[in-house]
Design an enzyme around this catalytic site. Structure first.
Site, PDB file in Angstrom:
ATOM      1  N   ASN A 107       0.943  -1.259  -0.032  1.00 17.61           N
ATOM      2  CA  ASN A 107      -0.036  -0.181  -0.126  1.00 17.61           C
ATOM      3  C   ASN A 107       0.842   1.176  -0.065  1.00 17.61           C
ATOM      4  OD1 ASN A 107       0.571   0.842   2.864  1.00 17.61           O
ATOM      5  ND2 ASN A 107      -0.212  -1.155   3.258  1.00 17.61           N
ATOM      6  N   PHE A 124      -4.286   3.256  14.733  1.00 21.66           N
ATOM      7  CA  PHE A 124      -4.635   4.240  13.800  1.00 21.66           C
ATOM      8  C   PHE A 124      -5.924   3.617  12.803  1.00 21.66           C
ATOM      9  CE2 PHE A 124      -1.641   7.892  13.715  1.00 21.66           C
ATOM     10  CZ  PHE A 124      -1.112   7.715  14.495  1.00 21.66           C
ATOM     11  N   LYS A 134     -13.392   0.266  15.580  1.00 22.78           N
ATOM     12  CA  LYS A 134     -12.070  -0.534  15.871  1.00 22.78           C
ATOM     13  C   LYS A 134     -11.335  -0.439  17.289  1.00 22.78           C
ATOM     14  CE  LYS A 134     -10.569  -0.098  11.013  1.00 22.78           C
ATOM     15  NZ  LYS A 134     -10.061   0.895  10.009  1.00 22.78           N
ATOM     16  N   LYS A 160      10.419 -16.749  -9.956  1.00 14.98           N
ATOM     17  CA  LYS A 160       9.650 -15.706 -10.638  1.00 14.98           C
ATOM     18  C   LYS A 160       8.544 -16.193 -11.745  1.00 14.98           C
ATOM     19  CE  LYS A 160       9.771 -11.619 -13.692  1.00 14.98           C
ATOM     20  NZ  LYS A 160      10.553 -10.972 -14.735  1.00 14.98           N
ATOM     21  N   ASP A 211      -3.819  -6.521   4.952  1.00 18.83           N
ATOM     22  CA  ASP A 211      -4.658  -7.451   5.466  1.00 18.83           C
ATOM     23  C   ASP A 211      -4.510  -8.666   5.008  1.00 18.83           C
ATOM     24  OD1 ASP A 211      -5.523  -5.428   7.397  1.00 18.83           O
ATOM     25  OD2 ASP A 211      -6.813  -4.628   5.833  1.00 18.83           O
ATOM     26  N   LYS A 214     -10.544  -4.133  19.013  1.00 19.86           N
ATOM     27  CA  LYS A 214      -9.163  -4.338  19.107  1.00 19.86           C
ATOM     28  C   LYS A 214      -8.844  -4.187  20.572  1.00 19.86           C
ATOM     29  CE  LYS A 214      -7.970  -3.990  14.208  1.00 19.86           C
ATOM     30  NZ  LYS A 214      -7.006  -3.749  13.268  1.00 19.86           N
TER      31      LYS A 214
HETATM   32  N1  CTP Z   1      -3.292  -3.599  12.340  1.00 14.93           N
HETATM   33  C1  CTP Z   1      -2.732  -4.722  12.723  1.00 14.93           C
HETATM   34  N2  CTP Z   1      -2.502  -5.601  11.753  1.00 14.93           N
HETATM   35  C2  CTP Z   1      -3.237  -5.911  10.972  1.00 14.93           C
HETATM   36  C3  CTP Z   1      -4.153  -4.682  10.249  1.00 14.93           C
HETATM   37  C4  CTP Z   1      -4.006  -3.635  10.781  1.00 14.93           C
HETATM   38  O1  CTP Z   1      -2.464  -4.387  13.625  1.00 14.93           O
HETATM   39  N3  CTP Z   1      -3.064  -6.889  10.060  1.00 14.93           N
HETATM   40  C5  CTP Z   1      -3.553  -2.128  12.942  1.00 14.93           C
HETATM   41  C6  CTP Z   1      -3.174  -1.035  11.974  1.00 14.93           C
HETATM   42  O2  CTP Z   1      -1.656  -0.754  12.283  1.00 14.93           O
HETATM   43  C7  CTP Z   1      -3.932   0.206  12.799  1.00 14.93           C
HETATM   44  C8  CTP Z   1      -5.200  -0.717  13.101  1.00 14.93           C
HETATM   45  O3  CTP Z   1      -4.826  -1.842  13.239  1.00 14.93           O
HETATM   46  O4  CTP Z   1      -3.229   0.801  13.943  1.00 14.93           O
HETATM   47  C9  CTP Z   1      -6.560  -0.240  12.169  1.00 14.93           C
HETATM   48  O5  CTP Z   1      -5.851  -0.378  10.603  1.00 14.93           O
HETATM   49  P1  CTP Z   1      -6.900  -0.460   9.516  1.00 14.93           P
HETATM   50  O6  CTP Z   1      -5.944  -0.774   8.203  1.00 14.93           O
HETATM   51  O7  CTP Z   1      -7.525   0.990   9.627  1.00 14.93           O
HETATM   52  O8  CTP Z   1      -8.263  -1.328   9.964  1.00 14.93           O
HETATM   53  P2  CTP Z   1      -8.234  -2.638   9.642  1.00 14.93           P
HETATM   54  O9  CTP Z   1      -8.284  -3.388  10.955  1.00 14.93           O
HETATM   55  O10 CTP Z   1      -7.144  -3.353   8.784  1.00 14.93           O
HETATM   56  O11 CTP Z   1      -9.806  -2.852   9.151  1.00 14.93           O
HETATM   57  P3  CTP Z   1      -9.934  -2.423   7.519  1.00 14.93           P
HETATM   58  O12 CTP Z   1      -9.168  -2.423   6.676  1.00 14.93           O
HETATM   59  O13 CTP Z   1     -11.365  -3.195   7.196  1.00 14.93           O
HETATM   60  O14 CTP Z   1     -10.603  -0.930   7.644  1.00 14.93           O
END
Ligand code: CTP
Length: 405
Positions: A210, A324, A338, A290, A279, A342
């Protein structure tokens, strides 16, 4: 509390008529117990004699890179000694030089070597203050974390009335005090900060990731270190240079980030997850070789990665967890969900589809929300620099540490 005993304040004086007011600032600092070292530019010496500062501070005044036989590199030793540097008055020239990294005299050179807190108190004619160059340079300095004590409106030295008068010494003194208070406010705290994206490899040369640049996490790590915390920064791949004084651990994938976090979590007082963790990753692991192109459709199966914060929330003990939430819509509602899911203590809700807020920007539009255990406080911030957001966040965290103590 006005005691600044044991603190060294480096006072940079540049060439403006309000240089005489800096004598009063030096006196206020001395009276509060600080050790004040003055560095003057050549033009400052046309307004006030170095002898005046020498008499008030009882320290020699430095004005050149070349004259002190006891220190062959005074710009480094002075920068290292200072708990805070305050430049008052700060002319348009020193503002421009520091914004662009120009080092052509003692003051501008040592400013580049300072790793601690810097305060500028601008003073100049209104036309110069409102010139787009000065506005832009001040914005640059603010974004880098330099504290600006804004000039005031009033009669200027040139006889005109307008904005550009240096703030009065007591106001600058308060700013020095408040920056010094922050400089060891997190002493003894162990803080883990994560930053940047993760990469989930499909094969040796391709990956899912990303646009995160790591800026927010790197800034938080640096500012927490500047508050005296013992900081470990765990970062995915970025182009940023690791901050001095921060223990930096480089990882690539979500799994590696998870392992690096959990290895350190039992000793940590807080975990700040600013990383944009992927994710999903390719199911079954990456291809060893490759993948060659063909005319066939290629299907990629993905599996979820470890949710680091979710897992940390279940075993948090006394560790404070900060998340975040990167959101495009329903920012606050999604962030609150969240925060609860969490089991976090604090969440920064971040709008990421705005041209000035999100991945790679220097500014961000955020709200900071604490959990019900911490009164569910919600602070919606105006658009501000990532440094200012980091300071707001660390201010919250500091209060939470105090409440838990
Ligand atoms: N986070 C994490 N581990 C993951 C994904 C996210 O610890 N595998 C943490 C990120 O660092 C952030 C928080 O969870 O502090 C929220 O991340 P975000 O990407 O906004 O949310 P997601 O939980 O991934 O949900 P979504 O993508 O569906 O919004």
């Amino acid at each position: 509390m006005t005691k600044l005993d044991g603190k060294t304040v480096l006072l940079g004086v540049t060439g403006g008529i309000s240089a005489y007011k800096s004598v009063e600032l030096a006196r206020l600092l001395i009276r509060a117990g600080a050790n004040v070292k003055v560095v003057m530019t050549e033009s400052a010496k046309r307004f006030v004699s170095p002898l005046t500062f020498r008499a008030v501070t009882r320290n020699p005044v430095a004005d050149t890179m070349w004259s002190d036989p006891s220190s062959p590199i005074p710009h480094i030793s002075l920068a290292d000694e200072a708990d805070v540097v305050v430049v008052a008055p700060a002319t348009a020239n020193i503002i421009a030089k520091h914004a662009h990294g120009i080092a052509d005299d003692l003051l501008s050179t040592l400013l580049l070597a300072v790793r601690g807190r810097i305060i500028f108190a601008p003073a100049m004619n209104e036309k110069m203050y409102l010139h787009p160059s000065t506005t832009e340079n001040l914005r640059t300095l603010k974004q880098r974390g330099v504290v600006i004590v804004e000039p005031k409106e009033g009669e200027l030295a040139c006889g005109e009335v307008g904005i550009g008068r240096m703030a009065e010494p007591p106001e600058i003194f308060e700013s020095v005090k408040s920056e010094l208070a922050k400089s060891d406010s997190m002493k003894g705290k162990k803080i883990i900060v994560t930053a940047g994206p993760t990469r989930e490899h499909i094969d040796p040369v391709r990956f899912i990731s990303n646009p995160s640049t790591g800026k927010m996490g790197f800034i938080i790590a640096k500012r927490a270190m500047m508050r005296g915390a013992d900081v470990t920064l765990i970062t995915g791949p970025t182009d940023l240079y690791p901050p001095d004084g921060v223990d930096t651990v480089k990882v690539v994938s979500a799994r590696q980030m998870r392992d690096a976090v959990f290895e350190r979590l039992p000793q940590a007082d807080a975990l700040i997850m600013a990383a944009a963790v992927a994710d999903y990753r390719p199911a079954g692991g990456r291809a060893q070789k490759k993948i060659k192109k063909s005319d066939e459709e290629l299907e990629l199966r993905l599996e979820p990665t470890e949710d680091i914060l979710l897992e940390a929330g279940k075993n948090k003990g006394n560790c404070l967890l900060v998340g975040f939430a990167a959101e495009t819509d329903n920012v606050i509602e999604n962030a609150l969900r969240k925060l609860e899911r969490k089991i976090l203590d604090l969440i920064v809700a971040n709008k990421v589809d705005h041209p000035e807020s999100g991945f790679g920007t220097n500014t961000s539009l955020c709200a900071i929300i604490s959990s019900k255990d911490f009164e569910g406080e919600k602070r919606e911030l105006e658009m501000m620099s990532k440094v200012e957001i980091a300071e707001e966040l660390l201010g919250f965290l500091e209060n939470m540490f105090k409440r838990n103590a």
